[in-house]
Design an enzyme around this catalytic site. Structure first.
Site, mmCIF file in Angstrom:
data_model
loop_
_atom_site.group_PDB
_atom_site.id
_atom_site.type_symbol
_atom_site.label_atom_id
_atom_site.label_comp_id
_atom_site.label_asym_id
_atom_site.label_seq_id
_atom_site.Cartn_x
_atom_site.Cartn_y
_atom_site.Cartn_z
ATOM 1 N N GLY A 120 -71.752 -2.551 34.410
ATOM 2 C CA GLY A 120 -72.808 -3.314 35.100
ATOM 3 C C GLY A 120 -72.525 -4.800 35.182
ATOM 4 C CB ALA A 121 -70.135 -6.994 33.673
ATOM 5 N N GLY A 122 -70.031 -6.160 37.096
ATOM 6 C CA GLY A 122 -69.337 -6.513 38.339
ATOM 7 C C GLY A 122 -67.828 -6.515 38.194
ATOM 8 C CG LEU A 123 -66.011 -7.878 35.086
ATOM 9 C CD1 LEU A 123 -65.794 -8.213 33.617
ATOM 10 C CD2 LEU A 123 -65.233 -8.868 35.961
ATOM 11 N N GLY A 124 -66.088 -3.714 37.620
ATOM 12 C CA GLY A 124 -65.550 -2.434 38.058
ATOM 13 C C GLY A 124 -65.423 -1.385 36.971
ATOM 14 C CB SER A 168 -68.224 2.989 38.071
ATOM 15 O OG SER A 168 -68.103 2.148 39.201
ATOM 16 C CD GLU A 206 -66.241 3.338 42.026
ATOM 17 O OE1 GLU A 206 -66.839 3.570 40.954
ATOM 18 O OE2 GLU A 206 -66.314 2.254 42.622
ATOM 19 C CG ASP A 228 -65.494 -1.940 43.145
ATOM 20 O OD1 ASP A 228 -65.175 -2.889 43.886
ATOM 21 O OD2 ASP A 228 -66.594 -1.872 42.567
HETATM 22 C C1 MEV Z 1 -68.905 -3.849 44.149
HETATM 23 O O1 MEV Z 1 -67.879 -4.208 43.241
HETATM 24 C C2 MEV Z 1 -68.516 -4.241 45.537
HETATM 25 C C3 MEV Z 1 -69.531 -3.912 46.624
HETATM 26 O O2 MEV Z 1 -69.026 -4.484 47.834
HETATM 27 C C4 MEV Z 1 -69.729 -2.421 46.780
HETATM 28 C C5 MEV Z 1 -68.554 -1.708 47.432
HETATM 29 O O3 MEV Z 1 -67.717 -2.328 48.075
HETATM 30 O O4 MEV Z 1 -68.527 -0.477 47.313
HETATM 31 C C6 MEV Z 1 -70.878 -4.560 46.333
#
Ligand code: MEV
Length: 290
Positions: free
Chosen positions: A81-85, A87, A119, A130
């Site tokens: 959940g930190a935006g670092l991928g 999942s 994903e 990602d």
């Molecule tokens: C998430 O890391 C990136 C987004 O653009 C979602 C995606 O591209 O699937 C928000």
């Protein structure tokens, strides 16, 4: 038995707009998720999860025609959940482990395709950036349904990544942007056009080593992300600290709503002033990209 790893990632330019068909640029980071699988009576993990991780794991195992009877051991350098991928890195790591279990050695593009099955379970409508970034090293120009392109950097980038301390719900944020696109089609398509131009300018700046321009483009990208409603007060606070302390540019990275922000530093700038000002309880690290 099988084992594998997937890289954490940072989106440099174009998150969210990439879901709607624009180009984006991103890179893998040296942090990883490592996975080991061994045959068992039923599917189980060594980490606390809801139902989504087992469901995504089943989808990946099934894409290798493997049954969902494995003990999965996970070791992660990054939080979810930190935006670092998280999942994507998990999905790539499990795909590599599944490939080893099957005795096959697919290339990274094939691994990324299997990871995409995970994903889709995690995020509903992921662009695929990602899992692409998590499965190989380096900087990539990505567009949905096109072959990803490696970008050669004229010089490496020095960045700082810091967690805002709040998790960002990727699926809901992506759905919110789709809603905005449906409700305000002209507003959104104008922004898409500007974002696409920005990403192409950023690709050239990366290839030419124009680091100050990259910083300005990051700031402008952040403005577009604000305009589609995916920033947050915590992210804005981090970005302000980054800019106060002399970063050339800063923006959120990933889905936003929380998660991480990324700052671009001058090549010789010392990051200690930034590091000192960020709450020590939050994940923060320096990285070199390229
Ligand atoms: C998430 O890391 C990136 C987004 O653009 C979602 C995606 O591209 O699937 C928000």
């Amino acid at each position: 038995m099988g084992k594998g790893a997937g890289f954490a990632k940072a989106i440099l330019f174009g998150e969210h707009f990439v879901v709607q068909g624009a180009h984006a640029l991103g890179a893998s980071l040296s942090k990883e998720i490592r996975v080991k699988i061994s045959p068992a009576e039923k599917l189980s993990l060594n980490i606390e999860t809801g139902t989504i991780v087992p469901e995504a794991s089943r989808a990946i195992l099934s894409s290798f025609s493997l049954p969902a009877n494995y003990r999965i051991e996970v070791e992660a350098d990054i939080p979810s959940g930190a935006g670092l991928g998280w999942s994507a890195a998990y999905s790539v790591a499990l795909s590599r482990a599944a490939a080893e279990e099957k005795g096959i050695s697919p290339g990274w593009r094939e691994i990324a395709r299997h990871a995409y099955e995970g994903e889709k379970v995690f995020h509903g409508n992921p662009s695929g950036i990602d899992n692409t970034l998590s499965s190989q090293r380096g900087v990539v120009l990505f567009r949905r349904n096109e072959e990803p392109l490696s970008v050669e950097l004229a010089e490496p980038l020095r960045v700082v990544v810091a967690d805002s301390g709040k998790t960002g719900p990727t699926k809901e944020l992506v759905a919110g942007v789709s809603l905005l696109k449906d409700e305000k089609p002209q507003y959104f398509s104008d922004l898409m056009e500007r974002e696409e131009e920005l990403v192409m300018d950023a690709k050239r700046a990366l290839e030419q080593g124009n680091i100050p321009l990259l910083g300005r483009l990051m700031n402008r990208n952040q403005e577009y992300l604000r305009q589609i409603g995916v920033s947050s007060p915590e992210l804005e606070g981090l970005i302000e600290v980054f800019r106060d302390e002399g970063a050339l540019g800063a923006k959120l990275t990933g889905a936003g709503g929380g998660g991480c922000a990324i700052a671009l530093l001058k090549s010789k700038k010392d990051a200690s002033a930034i590091l000192q000002r960020i709450d020590k309880n939050h994940l923060i690290f320096e990285a070199q990209i390229g």
